[in-house]
Design a protein around this motif. Sequence first.
Motif, PDB file in Angstrom:
ATOM      1  N   VAL A  44       0.850  -1.190   0.000  1.00  0.00           N
ATOM      2  CA  VAL A  44       0.000   0.000   0.000  1.00  0.00           C
ATOM      3  C   VAL A  44       0.886   1.240   0.000  1.00  0.00           C
ATOM      4  O   VAL A  44       1.935   1.253   0.654  1.00  0.00           O
ATOM      5  CB  VAL A  44      -0.937   0.011   1.232  1.00  0.00           C
ATOM      6  CG1 VAL A  44      -1.728   1.315   1.321  1.00  0.00           C
ATOM      7  CG2 VAL A  44      -1.890  -1.188   1.180  1.00  0.00           C
ATOM      8  N   SER A  45       0.487   2.274  -0.716  1.00  0.00           N
ATOM      9  CA  SER A  45       1.241   3.527  -0.742  1.00  0.00           C
ATOM     10  C   SER A  45       0.458   4.637  -0.055  1.00  0.00           C
ATOM     11  O   SER A  45      -0.768   4.573   0.045  1.00  0.00           O
ATOM     12  CB  SER A  45       1.546   3.938  -2.187  1.00  0.00           C
ATOM     13  OG  SER A  45       0.351   4.189  -2.898  1.00  0.00           O
ATOM     14  N   ILE A  46       1.188   5.646   0.430  1.00  0.00           N
ATOM     15  CA  ILE A  46       0.549   6.870   0.923  1.00  0.00           C
ATOM     16  C   ILE A  46       0.393   7.783  -0.279  1.00  0.00           C
ATOM     17  O   ILE A  46       1.352   8.388  -0.749  1.00  0.00           O
ATOM     18  CB  ILE A  46       1.375   7.548   2.031  1.00  0.00           C
ATOM     19  CG1 ILE A  46       1.518   6.624   3.231  1.00  0.00           C
ATOM     20  CG2 ILE A  46       0.713   8.858   2.454  1.00  0.00           C
ATOM     21  CD1 ILE A  46       2.393   7.187   4.351  1.00  0.00           C
ATOM     22  N   SER A  47      -0.826   7.850  -0.804  1.00  0.00           N
ATOM     23  CA  SER A  47      -1.054   8.608  -2.036  1.00  0.00           C
ATOM     24  C   SER A  47      -0.964  10.107  -1.808  1.00  0.00           C
ATOM     25  O   SER A  47      -0.471  10.838  -2.668  1.00  0.00           O
ATOM     26  CB  SER A  47      -2.415   8.246  -2.633  1.00  0.00           C
ATOM     27  OG  SER A  47      -3.432   8.351  -1.657  1.00  0.00           O
ATOM     28  N   ILE A  48      -1.465  10.583  -0.667  1.00  0.00           N
ATOM     29  CA  ILE A  48      -1.310  12.003  -0.331  1.00  0.00           C
ATOM     30  C   ILE A  48      -1.024  12.162   1.157  1.00  0.00           C
ATOM     31  O   ILE A  48      -1.569  11.459   2.000  1.00  0.00           O
ATOM     32  CB  ILE A  48      -2.543  12.851  -0.707  1.00  0.00           C
ATOM     33  CG1 ILE A  48      -3.830  12.334  -0.069  1.00  0.00           C
ATOM     34  CG2 ILE A  48      -2.680  12.980  -2.208  1.00  0.00           C
ATOM     35  CD1 ILE A  48      -4.999  13.299  -0.223  1.00  0.00           C
ATOM     36  N   ALA A  49      -0.126  13.106   1.444  1.00  0.00           N
ATOM     37  CA  ALA A  49       0.148  13.536   2.806  1.00  0.00           C
ATOM     38  C   ALA A  49      -0.795  14.689   3.119  1.00  0.00           C
ATOM     39  O   ALA A  49      -0.840  15.683   2.383  1.00  0.00           O
ATOM     40  CB  ALA A  49       1.599  13.988   2.929  1.00  0.00           C
ATOM     41  N   GLU A  50      -1.545  14.564   4.205  1.00  0.00           N
ATOM     42  CA  GLU A  50      -2.544  15.568   4.551  1.00  0.00           C
ATOM     43  C   GLU A  50      -2.112  16.395   5.758  1.00  0.00           C
ATOM     44  O   GLU A  50      -1.229  16.015   6.518  1.00  0.00           O
ATOM     45  CB  GLU A  50      -3.881  14.882   4.851  1.00  0.00           C
ATOM     46  CG  GLU A  50      -4.433  14.071   3.676  1.00  0.00           C
ATOM     47  CD  GLU A  50      -5.932  13.930   3.728  1.00  0.00           C
ATOM     48  OE1 GLU A  50      -6.615  14.974   3.766  1.00  0.00           O
ATOM     49  OE2 GLU A  50      -6.416  12.793   3.732  1.00  0.00           O
ATOM     50  N   GLY A  51      -2.777  17.550   5.913  1.00  0.00           N
ATOM     51  CA  GLY A  51      -2.542  18.384   7.083  1.00  0.00           C
ATOM     52  C   GLY A  51      -1.470  19.446   6.910  1.00  0.00           C
ATOM     53  O   GLY A  51      -1.058  20.071   7.883  1.00  0.00           O
ATOM     54  N   LEU A  52      -1.027  19.678   5.680  1.00  0.00           N
ATOM     55  CA  LEU A  52       0.028  20.666   5.429  1.00  0.00           C
ATOM     56  C   LEU A  52      -0.511  21.852   4.637  1.00  0.00           C
ATOM     57  O   LEU A  52       0.161  22.390   3.758  1.00  0.00           O
ATOM     58  CB  LEU A  52       1.197  20.014   4.681  1.00  0.00           C
ATOM     59  CG  LEU A  52       1.913  18.895   5.436  1.00  0.00           C
ATOM     60  CD1 LEU A  52       3.028  18.296   4.594  1.00  0.00           C
ATOM     61  CD2 LEU A  52       2.474  19.408   6.757  1.00  0.00           C
TER      62      LEU A  52
END
Length: 270
Positions: free
Chosen positions: A72-80
Amino acid sequence: MPHPLGLELLTVLGLGPVEHVTLAADLGCTAVSMGLVQLPERFNPHGYPGWSLRDDAGLRRELKAVLADRGVSISIAEGLGVSATLDATERAADMDLFAQLGALRVNAVDMGVERARAFDQLATLAAMAGERGMEFSIEFCPAFTIRSLAEALEAVRHIGEGQATVLIDSLHFFRSGGKVREIAELDPALIGHVQLSDAPRKAEGDYMIEAMSGRMIPGQGELPMREFVEALPRGQVLGLEVPLMAAAQSGRAVRDYVGEIVTRTRELLV
């Protein structure tokens, strides 16, 4: 099915990062969106224990291991997102953590920041993401400064060709007056990420309440979901952002209702 599915942070309502990835993989999803800290308490109806990837190095190691083990990949980093008071350069430590976790892309929203500052701060975030080997996308929302696809594309042009893309959230897109033909006519290279949810054709009440807790499973509302997806580039990951607060508050298990979201979406897209 030509579009792999992802499981967004808001859909799992406070679940820990390792459990989030495990659930996504068990349901056949290939990606997740991820934040560094648990969502606010109102988005944790199951009462999951608090967690922080900023503060817990052991949790970061566990997350990296399960991502690799389950494919599984982290498609988007959130909270920035962009802040009216915090300078984008102060996001450096968080950017470093996301890069270490293997996040593919940083996503940012402007939260209603004044336009000139929003554009300049987004450009700084884009440069910081690029320096760390991550892509960068801009999410538009009718309630913020960058309200539509056209305005998000203006921000992309401000940042510079090849330095940024847009995140297209189906609810934000249609609520901002978007038409499916705009997606079909868009250069596929400009689409960084897509988030999928449904809704009634016409909005009622407070928009942000609808966006945060009133989304519907794709195919269960009145938006042209099939046409929307067909206009997207083949193979585009579709992140499911459907926080079923009522189901969670009724005591229904997360695996049960998230499984229904995934199953019904696949049925729609066959």
